[in-house]
Enzyme design. Structure first.
Site, PDB file in Angstrom:
ATOM      1  N   ASP A   1       0.980  -0.945  -0.372  1.00 23.25           N
ATOM      2  CA  ASP A   1      -0.121  -0.070   0.052  1.00 23.25           C
ATOM      3  C   ASP A   1       1.557   1.449  -0.030  1.00 23.25           C
ATOM      4  OD1 ASP A   1      -1.682   2.303   0.191  1.00 23.25           O
ATOM      5  OD2 ASP A   1      -1.809   1.732   2.291  1.00 23.25           O
TER       6      ASP A   1
ATOM      7  N   GLU B   1      -2.451   0.101  -4.767  1.00 22.68           N
ATOM      8  CA  GLU B   1      -2.549  -1.133  -3.625  1.00 22.68           C
ATOM      9  C   GLU B   1      -2.574  -2.438  -4.155  1.00 22.68           C
ATOM     10  OE1 GLU B   1      -5.637  -1.766   0.037  1.00 22.68           O
ATOM     11  OE2 GLU B   1      -5.317  -0.079  -0.777  1.00 22.68           O
TER      12      GLU B   1
END
Ligand code: MG
Length: 384
Positions: free
Chosen positions: A23, A122
């Site tokens: 992320d 992500e």
């Protein structure tokens, strides 16, 4: 009632996979700072300035500096302006974000093709089997973080564990620019202590309801009866019961659907006897079937690859009307193909691949346990 028993069989925890959740840190804001270094350590708000839009618009991302003022994504730009009038509003540049995202994916693909993007910044990666034959998912995660930093000049956080939901919680744990590894042996203790609002998929409304039922953290959830959770939360109750136990079998779902799953072995000493070859085929069939099950895929075409001493390589393929279901069946098919070979030399490489893959869809069985709205349940969920 037979199906009821099936549903409430105590679930089994599969810890054989290696999953990474990557992320990016405050992605849009970090990109803005990278493009314009004068913005570094300034309260950067990714949104059009409310004065230019008559107060409309929402914040897409805020830099960590801006977050100190209480600004967060999805907040109205007007509110952000009131909280931090000297904040620097930057218009989002989605073309650039997409470009960087594909650069990130190019880095991921050095390690695995099993990539499930959740958004531009992500993704989940399944590195159980990987292109660099690295057993440590932690080392792969570190290398990815380093590559993203060096090549893209951006920072990210990573979580490493044996399933998607724990990896996702982990990536958030030492954000920004952190890595958290939760091995199977630590998972249960970690989850027991975890606040219920940090379980992915538990929204604001569910949190309130949980609290009213006395469920504040993982251990409270763990102690709930499964049937009770399903009554209270429907389908989610079922997955919460499992998650409290560290169980989440949902596979990493790739956007570019891999068309095949295979495994090959090169032998340092060429295989000379038939029994050696048969043994190797048995091992390969087992590995391929395990991997198919893990990824919840099945296929109807089997390919056997054979390379001989003199580097001549053959691929033999067989199609079937039905999906190959078991390791034994796959072994038998590969063996049949092998037996048609009229070989005269040693074998230096063997490979088995199952292709034309499709997702396994589990049957929906009616459960007469609940009111009509709960009458249909998928016994083994195929999606998350
Ligand atoms: Mg992010």
């Amino acid at each position: 009632m037979r199906y009821g028993l099936l549903l409430f069989d105590e679930p089994v925890r599969d810890t054989s996979r290696k999953i990474i959740h990557v992320d990016m840190d405050a992605f849009y804001a970090s990109v803005a700072m990278r493009e314009d270094p004068s913005l570094v350590r300034k309260p950067v708000i990714i949104a059009r300035h409310p004065k230019k839009t008559g107060g409309r618009g929402v914040v897409a991302t805020a830099s960590y500096e801006a977050r100190k003022y209480g600004i967060h994504s999805a907040m109205s730009a007007q509110k952000a302006y009131e909280l931090c009038p000297h904040g620097i509003f930057v218009q989002p540049d989605f073309e650039l974000y997409r470009q960087i995202s594909s650069q990130m994916h190019a880095i991921f693909r050095r390690y695995t093709d099993w990539i499930q993007p959740l958004s531009l910044d992500e993704a989940y990666l399944d590195v159980t089997e990987n292109h660099v034959n690295q057993k440590s998912a932690t080392l792969i995660a570190q290398e990815i973080r380093t590559a993203i930093k060096q090549e893209l000049n951006l920072s990210c956080s990573a979580g490493v564990s044996y399933n998607k939901f724990i990896a996702k919680i982990a990536s958030d744990y030492r954000k920004p620019d952190g890595i958290t590894v939760i091995p199977p042996k630590d998972a249960q203790a970690f989850l027991m202590d975890l606040a219920i609002e940090n379980f992915p998929g538990v929204g604001k409304k569910s949190v309130e309801k949980m609290h009213s039922l006395g469920i504040y953290k993982g251990s409270d959830l763990y102690n709930q009866d499964e049937l009770e959770l399903v009554k209270q939360f429907g389908k989610m109750g079922h997955s919460l019961y499992r998650r409290a136990r560290g169980i989440d079998d949902s596979p990493v779902k790739t956007e570019r659907e891999p068309k095949s799953i295979g495994k090959e072995s090169t032998f340092s000493d060429n295989l000379q006897s038939d029994s050696e070859v048969i043994k190797a085929i048995r091992v390969l069939a087992g590995k391929v079937m395990t991997n198919l099950k893990r990824k919840q895929k099945h296929g109807k075409i089997v390919v056997l690859k054979i390379r001989y001493d003199n580097f001549e390589t053959y691929t033999r393929r067989r199609s079937f009307p039905d999906y190959i279901k078991s390791e034994d069946e796959l072994f038998q098919i590969a063996l049949d193909i092998w037996e048609e070979e009229s070989r005269t030399m040693g074998v230096r490489l063997l490979g088995i691949t199952v292709t034309a893959l499709e997702s396994v869809v589990y049957e929906t069985v009616p459960l007469p346990l609940w009111s009509s709205s709960h009458n249909e349940r998928i016994v083994k969920k195929n999606e998350d």
